[in-house]
Scaffold this active site. Structure first.
Site, PDB file in Angstrom:
ATOM      1  N   ASP A   1       5.223  12.494  13.784  1.00 38.44           N
ATOM      2  CA  ASP A   1       5.393  12.432  12.325  1.00 38.44           C
ATOM      3  C   ASP A   1       4.073  12.764  11.630  1.00 38.44           C
ATOM      4  OD1 ASP A   1       6.904  12.149  10.028  1.00 38.44           O
ATOM      5  OD2 ASP A   1       6.559   9.996   9.876  1.00 38.44           O
TER       6      ASP A   1
ATOM      7  N   GLY B   1       9.246   1.960   7.113  1.00 38.45           N
ATOM      8  CA  GLY B   1       8.902   0.608   6.722  1.00 38.45           C
ATOM      9  C   GLY B   1       7.918   0.563   5.572  1.00 38.45           C
TER      10      GLY B   1
ATOM     11  N   LEU C   1       0.822  -1.209   0.000  1.00 39.94           N
ATOM     12  CA  LEU C   1       0.000   0.000   0.000  1.00 39.94           C
ATOM     13  C   LEU C   1       0.853   1.255   0.000  1.00 39.94           C
ATOM     14  CD1 LEU C   1      -2.683  -1.062   2.650  1.00 39.94           C
ATOM     15  CD2 LEU C   1      -2.988  -0.951   0.165  1.00 39.94           C
TER      16      LEU C   1
ATOM     17  N   GLY D   1       9.978   5.983   5.295  1.00 38.29           N
ATOM     18  CA  GLY D   1      11.258   5.898   5.974  1.00 38.29           C
ATOM     19  C   GLY D   1      11.292   4.847   7.065  1.00 38.29           C
TER      20      GLY D   1
END
Length: 471
Positions: free
Chosen positions: A263, A150, A144, A148
């Protein structure tokens, strides 16, 4: 009377009256061997020949396909050897998975689930085999997205239920207890604007996280992908902004331990089919003790969204998420990317580009054309104000996430009231637009209050200009 002379009778037979070599070269086609995997040999009793199946094959060499395969005993031996090897390999794999399960805090999580009963009933510890089957062994066609931290795969269970699996690149073994605590906390979060964590798999070297599957892609896709049929309207953008702030405010203020996402960006905001926002990807998130306002940590995040004060000092606070949300608001307002080489060198960073445009009364030039109209100028200006406040360099000068959520919620309620009241009087409309939704106010300018007022009026004129020109 018994005959004392006895003779043994040996029955021998052979084919033709030629040797193997002569029979093979005979043009009459009398060569009797029909089977592949067979050998011809000369008879010991004369110039005749015979056949047998080649070594490792068994059957009748005088018929077509008469020597099909290996002997039963050899087959049994090979199958037995393979079974032993497979058993050893499977046993080794099981031991390795058990080792990873313990290293990744599996026993700790199991104990917590047992001790907390119904409060953890939605938490599931998935097996590695279960997830491999659900992702077709992590097929590339199931990816999908990649980032950074995974890769995220789409998984489908036997009952056709869909979910997303995040496979991280690295795992800090010293932070396993922290990881398990976050899993425990996130599985108990039940907020409509936070992607639900369903469970995890601990049988791999790096733990896997399993989330609910959200159907409509990322906010980034909807803002920046020009191939989409229609862009997001102002009403949908305001709704999405409100839902993001509401979710982050919940994480900061209403969970048992405050969670800093760390994030926040448009690729980590998912949308469902109703354009409901879902905050996702807690791979970089940190828990903060209730008596703490900041923690010192290695800097993590995404350039363009990263709080500059956190970047310089390593001091992580809830206001770091506020700054990142300010960048997302700027994206929603302008349609620009957080980092872009298409802008001048000085303004590659959207935050700088946005704040500079507000300061220099150039906001009209950077807002996306289709998002403003005569009816939404005032709410639009308030969101611009709010975004600029979130992007202040010092975290003490930024609003809290709760204040941001309340401001956006108030603006959205005001707009919904206006949309539903077409016969509303001009006086009522002006009163609603003048009424602040929060006691704090972020000035539109950067200089004195006088310049702020002048900048405010200038922006109104700029926004009204296309309407006056009849465009």
């Amino acid at each position: 009377m018994q005959n004392k002379d006895a003779f043994s009778l040996v029955l021998d037979w052979a084919i033709g009256n030629h040797t193997c070599e002569n029979a093979k070269n005979n043009t009459t086609g009398s060569y009797a061997c029909k089977a592949a995997n067979s050998n011809c040999y000369n008879s010991k009793n004369g110039p005749e020949y015979l056949y047998n199946c080649s070594s490792g094959y068994q059957g009748n060499p005088y018929i077509f396909d008469g020597c099909p395969g290996i002997s039963i005993s050899l087959l049994v031996l090979l199958l037995g050897g393979s079974s032993v090897l497979l058993g050893l390999k499977r046993g080794k794999l099981i031991k390795l998975q058990e080792k990873y399960f313990q290293q990744n805090g599996g026993l700790m999580l199991q104990e917590h689930i047992l001790n907390h009963g119904r409060s953890m009933e939605t938490t599931k510890i998935f097996s590695n085999e279960e997830l491999k089957k659900a992702t077709n062994n992590y097929d590339e066609n199931r990816v999908l997205g990649k980032g950074g931290y995974g890769t995220v795969y789409k998984g489908v269970l036997s009952d056709n239920k869909e979910f997303a699996i995040k496979k991280s690149k690295l795992c800090d073994k010293s932070q396993i207890e922290q990881f398990i605590n976050e899993v425990i906390l996130l599985t108990q979060i039940n907020h409509r604007n936070v992607v639900k964590l369903l469970g995890c798999c601990l049988e791999t070297e790096v733990p896997l996280l399993v989330y609910e599957f959200i159907t409509n892609g990322t906010l980034y896709d909807h803002i920046h992908d020009i191939s989409r049929a229609s862009p997001l309207s102002w009403e949908k953008r305001l709704k999405i902004a409100t839902e993001i702030a509401r979710a982050l405010s919940y994480l900061h203020s209403e969970t048992s331990m405050p969670i800093i996402h760390r994030d926040v960006k448009s690729t980590n905001i998912l949308l469902d089919d109703n354009h409901t926002a879902k905050v996702a990807d807690f791979g970089a998130s940190r828990l903060i003790a209730l008596d703490q306002t900041e923690i010192t940590t290695l800097v993590q995040g995404t350039l363009g969204y990263l709080d500059p004060e956190y970047f310089q000092t390593g001091q992580l606070t809830e206001k770091s998420d506020v700054y990142s949300l300010g960048v997302v608001l700027a994206e929603l307002l302008t349609g620009e990317e957080a980092i872009s080489t298409n802008r001048p060198e000085t303004y590659k960073n959207l935050a700088m580009y946005f704040v500079s445009a507000v300061k220099e009364d150039r906001l009209f030039h950077i807002l996306q054309d289709h998002i403003f109209n005569e009816g939404n100028i005032e709410p639009l200006k308030k969101v611009v104000n709010l975004a600029k406040g979130c992007l202040r360099l010092r975290w003490e000068d930024r609003p809290t996430m709760m204040e941001v959520a309340m401001e956006l919620e108030g603006l959205r309620n005001m707009e919904k009231h206006l949309w539903g009241k077409d016969n509303q009087t001009t006086e009522e409309t002006e009163y609603l637009l003048r009424t602040p939704t929060l006691p704090f106010n972020i000035d539109i300018g950067i200089g004195s209050s006088a310049s702020a007022v002048n900048g405010h009026d200038s922006m109104i004129n700029q926004l009204l200009k296309p309407l006056d020109d009849g465009q």
